[in-house]
Design an enzyme around this catalytic site. Structure first.
Site, PDB file in Angstrom:
ATOM      1  N   GLU A  60       0.821  -1.227   0.000  1.00  0.00           N
ATOM      2  CA  GLU A  60       0.000   0.000   0.000  1.00  0.00           C
ATOM      3  C   GLU A  60       0.854   1.276   0.000  1.00  0.00           C
ATOM      4  O   GLU A  60       0.665   2.184   0.823  1.00  0.00           O
ATOM      5  CB  GLU A  60      -0.973   0.002   1.186  1.00  0.00           C
ATOM      6  CG  GLU A  60      -2.003  -1.103   1.089  1.00  0.00           C
ATOM      7  CD  GLU A  60      -3.131  -1.023   2.123  1.00  0.00           C
ATOM      8  OE1 GLU A  60      -3.035  -0.226   3.060  1.00  0.00           O
ATOM      9  OE2 GLU A  60      -4.118  -1.763   1.949  1.00  0.00           O
ATOM     10  N   GLU A  96      -5.487  -8.434  -0.504  1.00  0.00           N
ATOM     11  CA  GLU A  96      -6.214  -8.150   0.745  1.00  0.00           C
ATOM     12  C   GLU A  96      -7.664  -7.910   0.385  1.00  0.00           C
ATOM     13  O   GLU A  96      -7.965  -6.977  -0.370  1.00  0.00           O
ATOM     14  CB  GLU A  96      -5.656  -6.907   1.460  1.00  0.00           C
ATOM     15  CG  GLU A  96      -4.323  -7.135   2.127  1.00  0.00           C
ATOM     16  CD  GLU A  96      -3.880  -5.957   2.994  1.00  0.00           C
ATOM     17  OE1 GLU A  96      -4.750  -5.281   3.588  1.00  0.00           O
ATOM     18  OE2 GLU A  96      -2.661  -5.720   3.059  1.00  0.00           O
TER      19      GLU A  96
HETATM   20  O1  AHR Z   1      -5.262  -5.969   6.949  1.00  0.00           O
HETATM   21  C1  AHR Z   1      -5.124  -4.843   7.752  1.00  0.00           C
HETATM   22  C2  AHR Z   1      -4.391  -3.701   7.064  1.00  0.00           C
HETATM   23  O2  AHR Z   1      -5.183  -3.237   6.003  1.00  0.00           O
HETATM   24  C3  AHR Z   1      -3.075  -4.026   6.409  1.00  0.00           C
HETATM   25  O3  AHR Z   1      -2.008  -3.955   7.288  1.00  0.00           O
HETATM   26  C4  AHR Z   1      -2.955  -2.962   5.358  1.00  0.00           C
HETATM   27  O4  AHR Z   1      -2.215  -3.376   4.246  1.00  0.00           O
HETATM   28  C5  AHR Z   1      -4.387  -2.611   5.021  1.00  0.00           C
HETATM   29  O5  AHR Z   1      -4.607  -1.253   5.039  1.00  0.00           O
END
Ligand code: AHR
Length: 503
Positions: A176, A295
Protein backbone atom coordinates in the site's frame (compact mmCIF):
# COMPACT_ATOMS: atom_id res chain seq x y z
CA UNK A 1 -45.35 -17.27 -9.52
CA UNK A 2 -45.66 -16.38 -13.26
CA UNK A 3 -42.79 -17.57 -15.43
CA UNK A 4 -41.49 -14.08 -16.31
CA UNK A 5 -40.68 -13.44 -12.62
CA UNK A 6 -38.23 -16.35 -12.52
CA UNK A 7 -34.54 -15.52 -12.83
CA UNK A 8 -32.82 -17.70 -15.42
CA UNK A 9 -29.28 -18.85 -14.82
CA UNK A 10 -27.54 -20.76 -17.62
CA UNK A 11 -24.19 -22.52 -17.52
CA UNK A 12 -22.52 -24.70 -20.11
CA UNK A 13 -19.26 -26.53 -19.58
CA UNK A 14 -18.20 -25.46 -23.09
CA UNK A 15 -18.15 -21.80 -22.00
CA UNK A 16 -15.29 -21.31 -19.60
CA UNK A 17 -12.44 -18.96 -18.72
CA UNK A 18 -9.89 -21.71 -18.23
CA UNK A 19 -8.46 -23.09 -14.99
CA UNK A 20 -8.77 -21.26 -11.69
CA UNK A 21 -5.34 -20.63 -10.19
CA UNK A 22 -4.89 -22.38 -6.82
CA UNK A 23 -3.42 -19.13 -5.55
CA UNK A 24 -6.82 -17.46 -5.77
CA UNK A 25 -7.64 -18.97 -2.39
CA UNK A 26 -4.96 -17.52 -0.17
CA UNK A 27 -4.99 -15.68 3.13
CA UNK A 28 -2.78 -13.30 5.07
CA UNK A 29 -0.81 -13.34 8.33
CA UNK A 30 0.44 -9.97 9.55
CA UNK A 31 2.30 -9.06 12.71
CA UNK A 32 -0.75 -7.25 13.97
CA UNK A 33 -2.80 -7.74 17.15
CA UNK A 34 -3.10 -11.44 17.91
CA UNK A 35 -2.72 -12.82 14.39
CA UNK A 36 0.77 -14.19 15.04
CA UNK A 37 1.13 -14.22 18.85
CA UNK A 38 -1.66 -16.30 20.47
CA UNK A 39 -2.97 -16.76 16.90
CA UNK A 40 -0.81 -19.11 14.87
CA UNK A 41 2.00 -19.11 17.49
CA UNK A 42 1.66 -19.80 21.21
CA UNK A 43 4.43 -21.98 22.63
CA UNK A 44 2.66 -22.53 25.97
CA UNK A 45 -0.60 -23.65 24.39
CA UNK A 46 -1.61 -27.28 25.10
CA UNK A 47 -1.75 -28.02 21.35
CA UNK A 48 1.59 -26.30 20.51
CA UNK A 49 3.92 -28.28 18.25
CA UNK A 50 7.67 -28.62 18.70
CA UNK A 51 8.18 -25.19 17.12
CA UNK A 52 5.64 -23.39 19.34
CA UNK A 53 2.81 -23.13 16.77
CA UNK A 54 -0.75 -23.99 17.76
CA UNK A 55 -1.90 -27.36 16.47
CA UNK A 56 -5.60 -26.52 16.81
CA UNK A 57 -5.15 -23.43 14.61
CA UNK A 58 -3.08 -25.35 12.04
CA UNK A 59 -5.88 -27.95 11.81
CA UNK A 60 -8.49 -25.23 11.17
CA UNK A 61 -6.25 -23.58 8.55
CA UNK A 62 -6.09 -26.92 6.74
CA UNK A 63 -9.84 -27.42 7.07
CA UNK A 64 -10.39 -23.94 5.63
CA UNK A 65 -8.32 -25.07 2.67
CA UNK A 66 -6.37 -21.88 1.95
CA UNK A 67 -3.55 -22.47 -0.49
CA UNK A 68 -1.22 -19.54 0.11
CA UNK A 69 -0.44 -17.13 2.98
CA UNK A 70 0.98 -13.64 2.59
CA UNK A 71 3.45 -12.48 5.29
CA UNK A 72 4.61 -10.44 7.32
CA UNK A 73 2.41 -7.44 6.41
CA UNK A 74 0.49 -5.32 5.61
CA UNK A 75 1.41 -1.96 7.04
CA UNK A 76 3.78 -3.75 9.43
CA UNK A 77 6.24 -4.62 6.67
CA UNK A 78 6.96 -0.97 5.90
CA UNK A 79 8.95 -0.58 9.12
CA UNK A 80 10.19 -4.16 9.47
CA UNK A 81 13.82 -5.26 9.47
CA UNK A 82 13.74 -8.96 8.56
CA UNK A 83 17.11 -9.50 10.26
CA UNK A 84 15.42 -8.89 13.65
CA UNK A 85 13.38 -12.07 13.22
CA UNK A 86 16.11 -14.64 12.51
CA UNK A 87 18.55 -16.58 14.68
CA UNK A 88 18.23 -17.70 18.30
CA UNK A 89 15.00 -16.40 19.82
CA UNK A 90 16.68 -15.19 23.01
CA UNK A 91 18.88 -12.86 20.98
CA UNK A 92 16.15 -11.26 18.91
CA UNK A 93 15.46 -7.58 19.66
CA UNK A 94 12.22 -6.16 20.99
CA UNK A 95 11.26 -3.32 18.67
CA UNK A 96 8.64 -0.63 18.51
CA UNK A 97 6.44 -1.26 15.47
CA UNK A 98 5.25 2.14 14.29
CA UNK A 99 2.57 0.91 11.87
CA UNK A 100 0.36 -0.38 14.67
CA UNK A 101 2.20 1.16 17.64
CA UNK A 102 2.94 -2.16 19.27
CA UNK A 103 5.97 -3.89 20.73
CA UNK A 104 7.26 -6.56 18.37
CA UNK A 105 9.09 -9.31 20.24
CA UNK A 106 10.36 -10.93 17.00
CA UNK A 107 9.75 -14.38 18.44
CA UNK A 108 8.33 -15.27 15.02
CA UNK A 109 10.26 -14.30 11.91
CA UNK A 110 11.10 -15.45 8.40
CA UNK A 111 12.37 -18.98 9.18
CA UNK A 112 9.61 -19.67 11.69
CA UNK A 113 6.90 -18.56 9.27
CA UNK A 114 8.30 -20.34 6.22
CA UNK A 115 8.69 -23.58 8.14
CA UNK A 116 5.16 -23.29 9.54
CA UNK A 117 3.83 -22.68 6.01
CA UNK A 118 5.58 -25.83 4.78
CA UNK A 119 4.19 -27.91 7.65
CA UNK A 120 0.65 -26.60 7.11
CA UNK A 121 0.95 -27.03 3.35
CA UNK A 122 0.44 -23.46 2.13
CA UNK A 123 2.57 -21.52 -0.33
CA UNK A 124 4.28 -18.48 1.23
CA UNK A 125 3.93 -15.05 -0.37
CA UNK A 126 6.51 -12.74 1.14
CA UNK A 127 6.41 -8.93 1.22
CA UNK A 128 9.54 -6.77 1.33
CA UNK A 129 9.90 -3.44 3.10
CA UNK A 130 9.90 -0.55 0.62
CA UNK A 131 8.93 2.02 3.28
CA UNK A 132 11.99 2.38 5.54
CA UNK A 133 14.18 -0.10 3.66
CA UNK A 134 14.99 -0.65 0.01
CA UNK A 135 16.88 -2.51 -2.69
CA UNK A 136 19.64 -3.98 -0.56
CA UNK A 137 17.43 -5.39 2.23
CA UNK A 138 15.02 -6.89 -0.31
CA UNK A 139 17.72 -8.53 -2.42
CA UNK A 140 19.41 -9.84 0.72
CA UNK A 141 16.18 -11.37 1.97
CA UNK A 142 15.82 -13.25 -1.33
CA UNK A 143 19.41 -14.38 -0.95
CA UNK A 144 18.77 -15.56 2.63
CA UNK A 145 15.66 -17.47 1.58
CA UNK A 146 16.46 -18.82 -1.86
CA UNK A 147 20.19 -19.12 -2.46
CA UNK A 148 21.56 -22.63 -1.99
CA UNK A 149 24.86 -21.90 -0.20
CA UNK A 150 28.25 -20.24 -0.34
CA UNK A 151 27.44 -16.66 0.71
CA UNK A 152 27.27 -15.20 4.20
CA UNK A 153 23.48 -14.94 4.08
CA UNK A 154 22.71 -18.31 2.54
CA UNK A 155 25.14 -19.93 4.98
CA UNK A 156 23.53 -17.99 7.84
CA UNK A 157 20.19 -19.59 6.94
CA UNK A 158 21.83 -23.01 6.97
CA UNK A 159 23.38 -22.19 10.35
CA UNK A 160 19.85 -21.40 11.55
CA UNK A 161 18.79 -24.91 10.67
CA UNK A 162 17.41 -24.53 7.15
CA UNK A 163 19.88 -26.44 5.01
CA UNK A 164 17.78 -26.33 1.85
CA UNK A 165 16.67 -23.02 0.42
CA UNK A 166 12.98 -22.20 0.89
CA UNK A 167 12.48 -21.41 -2.79
CA UNK A 168 9.95 -18.63 -2.14
CA UNK A 169 8.43 -17.82 -5.54
CA UNK A 170 6.04 -14.98 -4.85
CA UNK A 171 7.16 -11.56 -3.56
CA UNK A 172 5.24 -8.32 -2.95
CA UNK A 173 7.24 -5.15 -3.65
CA UNK A 174 6.09 -3.28 -0.54
CA UNK A 175 2.57 -2.73 0.75
CA UNK A 176 0.00 0.00 0.00
CA UNK A 177 2.71 2.48 -0.94
CA UNK A 178 0.04 4.90 -2.26
CA UNK A 179 -1.42 5.39 1.24
CA UNK A 180 -0.40 8.46 3.29
CA UNK A 181 -0.72 6.25 6.43
CA UNK A 182 2.05 4.00 5.13
CA UNK A 183 5.47 4.42 6.72
CA UNK A 184 7.63 5.65 3.86
CA UNK A 185 4.60 6.50 1.66
CA UNK A 186 5.67 7.50 -1.84
CA UNK A 187 4.41 9.20 -4.94
CA UNK A 188 3.64 6.93 -7.91
CA UNK A 189 6.85 8.05 -9.66
CA UNK A 190 8.98 7.45 -6.57
CA UNK A 191 7.45 4.05 -5.90
CA UNK A 192 7.42 2.96 -9.54
CA UNK A 193 11.14 3.58 -9.89
CA UNK A 194 11.95 1.93 -6.56
CA UNK A 195 9.80 -1.10 -7.43
CA UNK A 196 11.58 -1.45 -10.76
CA UNK A 197 15.07 -1.22 -9.27
CA UNK A 198 14.24 -3.48 -6.32
CA UNK A 199 12.57 -6.08 -8.53
CA UNK A 200 15.56 -6.00 -10.86
CA UNK A 201 18.00 -6.64 -8.00
CA UNK A 202 15.83 -9.39 -6.44
CA UNK A 203 15.69 -11.14 -9.83
CA UNK A 204 19.47 -10.96 -10.14
CA UNK A 205 19.55 -13.08 -6.97
CA UNK A 206 16.84 -15.49 -8.13
CA UNK A 207 15.55 -15.11 -11.70
CA UNK A 208 12.65 -17.50 -11.04
CA UNK A 209 10.76 -15.28 -8.60
CA UNK A 210 7.40 -13.65 -9.41
CA UNK A 211 6.81 -10.03 -8.42
CA UNK A 212 3.71 -8.16 -7.33
CA UNK A 213 3.77 -4.36 -7.60
CA UNK A 214 1.50 -2.29 -5.37
CA UNK A 215 -1.67 -1.08 -6.99
CA UNK A 216 -4.08 1.15 -5.11
CA UNK A 217 -5.12 0.59 -1.50
CA UNK A 218 -8.68 0.82 -2.71
CA UNK A 219 -10.81 2.13 -5.54
CA UNK A 220 -11.69 5.02 -3.20
CA UNK A 221 -8.16 6.46 -3.28
CA UNK A 222 -7.98 9.82 -5.10
CA UNK A 223 -5.01 8.51 -7.06
CA UNK A 224 -6.76 5.27 -8.16
CA UNK A 225 -6.10 4.63 -11.84
CA UNK A 226 -3.37 7.19 -12.29
CA UNK A 227 -1.33 5.40 -9.58
CA UNK A 228 -1.45 2.07 -11.47
CA UNK A 229 -0.68 3.79 -14.77
CA UNK A 230 2.36 5.71 -13.52
CA UNK A 231 3.75 2.85 -11.41
CA UNK A 232 3.48 0.45 -14.34
CA UNK A 233 5.06 2.95 -16.72
CA UNK A 234 8.17 2.54 -14.58
CA UNK A 235 7.90 -1.05 -13.39
CA UNK A 236 6.25 -2.80 -16.37
CA UNK A 237 9.20 -5.02 -17.14
CA UNK A 238 9.58 -6.42 -13.61
CA UNK A 239 5.88 -6.74 -12.76
CA UNK A 240 4.09 -10.09 -12.99
CA UNK A 241 1.07 -8.93 -10.99
CA UNK A 242 -0.48 -5.70 -9.73
CA UNK A 243 -2.17 -5.73 -6.34
CA UNK A 244 -5.70 -4.71 -5.31
CA UNK A 245 -6.98 -4.26 -1.76
CA UNK A 246 -10.61 -3.84 -0.72
CA UNK A 247 -12.57 -4.07 2.51
CA UNK A 248 -16.33 -3.88 2.72
CA UNK A 249 -18.62 -3.03 5.62
CA UNK A 250 -22.19 -2.05 6.33
CA UNK A 251 -22.41 1.64 7.10
CA UNK A 252 -25.34 3.76 8.21
CA UNK A 253 -27.67 0.75 8.20
CA UNK A 254 -27.41 0.50 4.39
CA UNK A 255 -27.66 -3.28 4.17
CA UNK A 256 -28.66 -3.23 0.48
CA UNK A 257 -25.35 -1.65 -0.52
CA UNK A 258 -23.43 -3.97 1.78
CA UNK A 259 -25.08 -7.03 0.21
CA UNK A 260 -24.02 -5.70 -3.21
CA UNK A 261 -20.33 -5.60 -2.24
CA UNK A 262 -19.63 -8.30 -4.84
CA UNK A 263 -20.78 -5.90 -7.58
CA UNK A 264 -18.36 -3.27 -6.25
CA UNK A 265 -15.57 -5.84 -6.34
CA UNK A 266 -16.50 -6.74 -9.96
CA UNK A 267 -16.22 -3.10 -10.94
CA UNK A 268 -12.91 -2.60 -9.12
CA UNK A 269 -11.35 -5.61 -10.85
CA UNK A 270 -12.65 -4.57 -14.26
CA UNK A 271 -11.37 -1.00 -13.79
CA UNK A 272 -7.90 -2.28 -12.87
CA UNK A 273 -7.89 -4.66 -15.86
CA UNK A 274 -8.81 -1.74 -18.15
CA UNK A 275 -6.07 0.42 -16.64
CA UNK A 276 -3.28 -2.15 -16.90
CA UNK A 277 -4.34 -3.14 -20.43
CA UNK A 278 -4.18 0.53 -21.42
CA UNK A 279 -0.58 0.62 -20.19
CA UNK A 280 0.13 -2.51 -22.27
CA UNK A 281 -1.39 -0.86 -25.34
CA UNK A 282 0.67 2.30 -24.82
CA UNK A 283 3.80 0.22 -24.49
CA UNK A 284 2.81 -2.00 -27.45
CA UNK A 285 3.31 -4.93 -25.09
CA UNK A 286 1.59 -8.26 -25.50
CA UNK A 287 1.95 -8.97 -21.79
CA UNK A 288 -1.40 -9.43 -20.04
CA UNK A 289 -0.62 -8.49 -16.46
CA UNK A 290 -2.48 -10.57 -13.91
CA UNK A 291 -4.05 -9.26 -10.73
CA UNK A 292 -3.23 -10.10 -7.12
CA UNK A 293 -6.22 -9.29 -4.88
CA UNK A 294 -3.97 -9.75 -1.90
CA UNK A 295 -6.21 -8.15 0.74
CA UNK A 296 -9.98 -8.51 0.75
CA UNK A 297 -12.66 -9.14 3.35
CA UNK A 298 -15.48 -7.64 5.36
CA UNK A 299 -13.91 -5.28 7.92
CA UNK A 300 -15.94 -2.99 10.20
CA UNK A 301 -13.16 -0.46 9.93
CA UNK A 302 -15.29 2.49 11.03
CA UNK A 303 -15.63 0.89 14.51
CA UNK A 304 -11.93 1.21 15.28
CA UNK A 305 -9.85 4.17 16.42
CA UNK A 306 -6.88 5.24 14.31
CA UNK A 307 -4.15 2.74 15.30
CA UNK A 308 -1.47 5.34 14.79
CA UNK A 309 -2.88 7.26 17.79
CA UNK A 310 -3.55 4.32 20.10
CA UNK A 311 -1.50 3.50 23.23
CA UNK A 312 1.44 1.13 22.74
CA UNK A 313 0.63 -2.50 23.58
CA UNK A 314 2.00 -5.95 22.81
CA UNK A 315 0.11 -8.71 21.01
CA UNK A 316 -3.15 -7.30 22.38
CA UNK A 317 -6.50 -7.75 20.61
CA UNK A 318 -6.80 -5.50 17.54
CA UNK A 319 -9.45 -5.51 14.83
CA UNK A 320 -11.13 -8.65 16.19
CA UNK A 321 -14.34 -8.35 14.20
CA UNK A 322 -17.10 -10.78 15.14
CA UNK A 323 -18.91 -11.91 12.02
CA UNK A 324 -22.54 -12.84 11.51
CA UNK A 325 -24.43 -14.64 8.77
CA UNK A 326 -24.88 -11.45 6.75
CA UNK A 327 -21.10 -11.20 6.58
CA UNK A 328 -20.94 -14.84 5.49
CA UNK A 329 -23.37 -14.08 2.63
CA UNK A 330 -21.25 -11.10 1.54
CA UNK A 331 -17.99 -13.06 1.75
CA UNK A 332 -19.59 -15.80 -0.39
CA UNK A 333 -20.59 -13.14 -2.94
CA UNK A 334 -17.06 -11.65 -2.96
CA UNK A 335 -15.59 -15.09 -3.63
CA UNK A 336 -17.93 -15.40 -6.60
CA UNK A 337 -16.55 -12.17 -7.99
CA UNK A 338 -13.02 -13.61 -7.77
CA UNK A 339 -14.13 -16.83 -9.50
CA UNK A 340 -15.85 -14.78 -12.22
CA UNK A 341 -12.58 -12.98 -12.94
CA UNK A 342 -10.28 -15.98 -12.65
CA UNK A 343 -8.90 -15.36 -16.14
CA UNK A 344 -7.23 -12.17 -14.83
CA UNK A 345 -7.15 -12.49 -11.03
CA UNK A 346 -4.55 -15.13 -10.21
CA UNK A 347 -3.99 -14.46 -6.50
CA UNK A 348 -6.45 -13.71 -3.71
CA UNK A 349 -5.77 -13.27 0.02
CA UNK A 350 -8.59 -13.22 2.53
CA UNK A 351 -7.29 -10.73 5.08
CA UNK A 352 -6.52 -11.99 7.57
CA UNK A 353 -6.23 -15.59 8.79
CA UNK A 354 -6.50 -15.63 12.59
CA UNK A 355 -8.07 -13.20 15.11
CA UNK A 356 -7.53 -10.01 13.08
CA UNK A 357 -10.61 -9.66 10.78
CA UNK A 358 -10.38 -13.41 10.42
CA UNK A 359 -12.28 -16.63 9.75
CA UNK A 360 -10.50 -18.27 12.72
CA UNK A 361 -10.51 -16.96 16.29
CA UNK A 362 -8.63 -18.12 19.36
CA UNK A 363 -8.56 -17.64 23.10
CA UNK A 364 -5.03 -17.41 24.52
CA UNK A 365 -4.41 -20.77 26.21
CA UNK A 366 -7.91 -21.88 25.17
CA UNK A 367 -10.10 -22.80 22.23
CA UNK A 368 -9.81 -22.02 18.53
CA UNK A 369 -13.03 -21.69 16.56
CA UNK A 370 -14.55 -20.98 13.18
CA UNK A 371 -16.25 -17.62 12.63
CA UNK A 372 -19.32 -17.33 10.39
CA UNK A 373 -17.23 -16.32 7.34
CA UNK A 374 -15.18 -19.52 7.64
CA UNK A 375 -17.98 -21.52 6.00
CA UNK A 376 -18.40 -19.79 2.61
CA UNK A 377 -14.62 -19.71 2.24
CA UNK A 378 -14.20 -23.43 2.97
CA UNK A 379 -17.24 -24.39 0.86
CA UNK A 380 -16.02 -22.34 -2.11
CA UNK A 381 -12.44 -23.59 -2.01
CA UNK A 382 -13.71 -27.17 -1.91
CA UNK A 383 -15.75 -26.55 -5.07
CA UNK A 384 -13.41 -24.27 -7.03
CA UNK A 385 -9.85 -25.41 -6.41
CA UNK A 386 -8.50 -27.31 -9.42
CA UNK A 387 -11.59 -26.54 -11.50
CA UNK A 388 -12.42 -24.24 -14.42
CA UNK A 389 -14.37 -21.01 -14.05
CA UNK A 390 -17.53 -21.16 -16.17
CA UNK A 391 -19.11 -18.18 -17.89
CA UNK A 392 -22.62 -17.85 -16.46
CA UNK A 393 -25.61 -16.19 -18.09
CA UNK A 394 -28.06 -14.50 -15.72
CA UNK A 395 -31.37 -13.03 -16.87
CA UNK A 396 -33.07 -11.40 -13.93
CA UNK A 397 -33.97 -8.21 -12.13
CA UNK A 398 -31.84 -5.40 -10.80
CA UNK A 399 -31.68 -3.76 -7.41
CA UNK A 400 -31.06 -0.06 -6.79
CA UNK A 401 -28.38 0.58 -4.17
CA UNK A 402 -27.27 3.90 -2.71
CA UNK A 403 -23.53 3.17 -2.99
CA UNK A 404 -23.17 1.02 -6.09
CA UNK A 405 -26.06 2.05 -8.34
CA UNK A 406 -28.16 -0.69 -9.97
CA UNK A 407 -26.76 -4.18 -9.40
CA UNK A 408 -28.01 -7.62 -10.41
CA UNK A 409 -30.48 -8.95 -7.83
CA UNK A 410 -29.06 -12.45 -8.28
CA UNK A 411 -25.33 -12.91 -8.78
CA UNK A 412 -23.99 -16.20 -10.08
CA UNK A 413 -20.67 -17.96 -10.65
CA UNK A 414 -19.89 -21.54 -11.57
CA UNK A 415 -17.04 -24.04 -11.60
CA UNK A 416 -16.51 -27.31 -13.47
CA UNK A 417 -14.20 -30.24 -13.01
CA UNK A 418 -13.81 -31.79 -16.48
CA UNK A 419 -12.48 -35.03 -14.97
CA UNK A 420 -15.28 -35.82 -12.53
CA UNK A 421 -17.96 -33.87 -14.39
CA UNK A 422 -18.88 -32.00 -11.21
CA UNK A 423 -20.40 -28.57 -11.63
CA UNK A 424 -21.13 -26.07 -8.88
CA UNK A 425 -23.28 -23.01 -9.37
CA UNK A 426 -22.92 -20.34 -6.68
CA UNK A 427 -25.86 -17.95 -6.28
CA UNK A 428 -26.35 -14.86 -4.14
CA UNK A 429 -29.79 -13.40 -3.64
CA UNK A 430 -29.08 -9.78 -2.69
CA UNK A 431 -32.78 -8.90 -2.41
CA UNK A 432 -34.87 -8.93 0.75
CA UNK A 433 -37.51 -11.10 -0.94
CA UNK A 434 -37.56 -14.69 -2.16
CA UNK A 435 -36.30 -14.94 -5.75
CA UNK A 436 -37.39 -17.98 -7.76
CA UNK A 437 -34.61 -19.21 -10.04
CA UNK A 438 -34.25 -21.75 -12.85
CA UNK A 439 -30.72 -23.05 -13.28
CA UNK A 440 -30.02 -24.97 -16.47
CA UNK A 441 -27.15 -26.52 -18.38
CA UNK A 442 -27.24 -24.82 -21.75
CA UNK A 443 -24.60 -26.98 -23.41
CA UNK A 444 -24.60 -30.41 -24.97
CA UNK A 445 -24.55 -32.19 -21.62
CA UNK A 446 -27.12 -31.88 -18.89
CA UNK A 447 -27.61 -32.90 -15.28
CA UNK A 448 -30.20 -35.14 -13.72
CA UNK A 449 -29.64 -34.43 -10.07
CA UNK A 450 -28.62 -31.30 -8.22
CA UNK A 451 -28.36 -30.51 -4.54
CA UNK A 452 -28.48 -27.01 -3.09
CA UNK A 453 -27.42 -25.66 0.28
CA UNK A 454 -27.82 -22.15 1.56
CA UNK A 455 -26.66 -19.63 4.14
CA UNK A 456 -29.32 -17.07 5.01
CA UNK A 457 -28.44 -13.69 6.52
CA UNK A 458 -29.78 -13.71 10.04
CA UNK A 459 -31.19 -10.31 10.91
CA UNK A 460 -30.56 -10.78 14.62
CA UNK A 461 -27.03 -9.48 14.38
CA UNK A 462 -23.52 -10.83 14.94
CA UNK A 463 -22.89 -14.26 16.34
CA UNK A 464 -20.62 -14.39 19.32
CA UNK A 465 -19.40 -17.88 19.95
CA UNK A 466 -18.32 -21.11 18.37
CA UNK A 467 -21.77 -22.70 18.61
CA UNK A 468 -23.58 -19.72 17.06
CA UNK A 469 -21.12 -19.47 14.17
CA UNK A 470 -22.29 -22.95 13.22
CA UNK A 471 -25.55 -21.41 11.96
CA UNK A 472 -23.59 -19.95 9.05
CA UNK A 473 -22.84 -23.46 7.81
CA UNK A 474 -24.91 -23.96 4.64
CA UNK A 475 -28.00 -26.12 5.18
CA UNK A 476 -29.75 -28.13 2.49
CA UNK A 477 -32.38 -26.25 0.53
CA UNK A 478 -35.01 -28.95 0.38
CA UNK A 479 -37.21 -27.36 -2.25
CA UNK A 480 -34.68 -27.55 -5.11
CA UNK A 481 -36.33 -29.71 -7.79
CA UNK A 482 -34.63 -30.95 -10.95
CA UNK A 483 -36.64 -31.93 -14.02
CA UNK A 484 -35.58 -32.13 -17.68
CA UNK A 485 -32.17 -30.66 -16.87
CA UNK A 486 -33.56 -27.60 -15.12
CA UNK A 487 -33.21 -27.09 -11.38
CA UNK A 488 -35.92 -24.88 -9.93
CA UNK A 489 -35.29 -23.33 -6.56
CA UNK A 490 -36.47 -20.44 -4.42
CA UNK A 491 -33.55 -18.44 -3.15
CA UNK A 492 -34.31 -17.17 0.37
CA UNK A 493 -33.97 -13.41 0.92
CA UNK A 494 -30.36 -12.26 1.50
CA UNK A 495 -28.79 -15.64 1.01
CA UNK A 496 -25.80 -17.40 -0.51
CA UNK A 497 -26.35 -20.79 -2.14
CA UNK A 498 -24.20 -23.54 -3.62
CA UNK A 499 -25.81 -25.88 -6.13
CA UNK A 500 -23.86 -29.07 -6.81
CA UNK A 501 -24.62 -31.07 -9.95
CA UNK A 502 -22.92 -33.78 -11.98
CA UNK A 503 -22.94 -33.86 -15.79
O1 AHR B 1 -5.26 -5.97 6.95
C1 AHR B 1 -5.12 -4.84 7.75
C2 AHR B 1 -4.39 -3.70 7.06
O2 AHR B 1 -5.18 -3.24 6.00
C3 AHR B 1 -3.08 -4.03 6.41
O3 AHR B 1 -2.01 -3.96 7.29
C4 AHR B 1 -2.95 -2.96 5.36
O4 AHR B 1 -2.21 -3.38 4.25
C5 AHR B 1 -4.39 -2.61 5.02
O5 AHR B 1 -4.61 -1.25 5.04
Amino acid sequence: MPDRARTKVTVATEWHRGPIDDRLFGSFVEHLGRCVYTGIYEPDHPTADAWGFRGDVAALVQELGVTLVRYPGGNFVSGYDWRDGIGPRTERPRRLDLAWRTIESNQVGTDDFLQWAARVGVEPMMAVNLGTAGIREAAELVEYCNLERGTTLSDLRRQHGAESPYGVRLWCLGNEMDGPWQIGHKTADEYGRLARETGHAMRLVDPSIELVVCGSSGAWMDTFGSWESTVLDHAWDVADYVSLHAYYEETGGDRASFLASGAAMDRFIEDVVATVDAVAARKRSRKRLRLSFDEWNVWYQSRYADPQHSPIDEAAPRLEDVYGTVDAVVVGDLLMSLVNHADRVAIGCLAQLVNVIAPIRTDPGGAAWRQAIFHPVAETIRRARGRRSLIVGVEGGELATAQHGDVPEVAAAATHDPVSGQITVFLTNRADTVVPVDVRHGGVATWRRARASTVVADERGPLHDAAAAGTARPVELTRAVTQDGVTRLDLPPRSWTVLDAVE
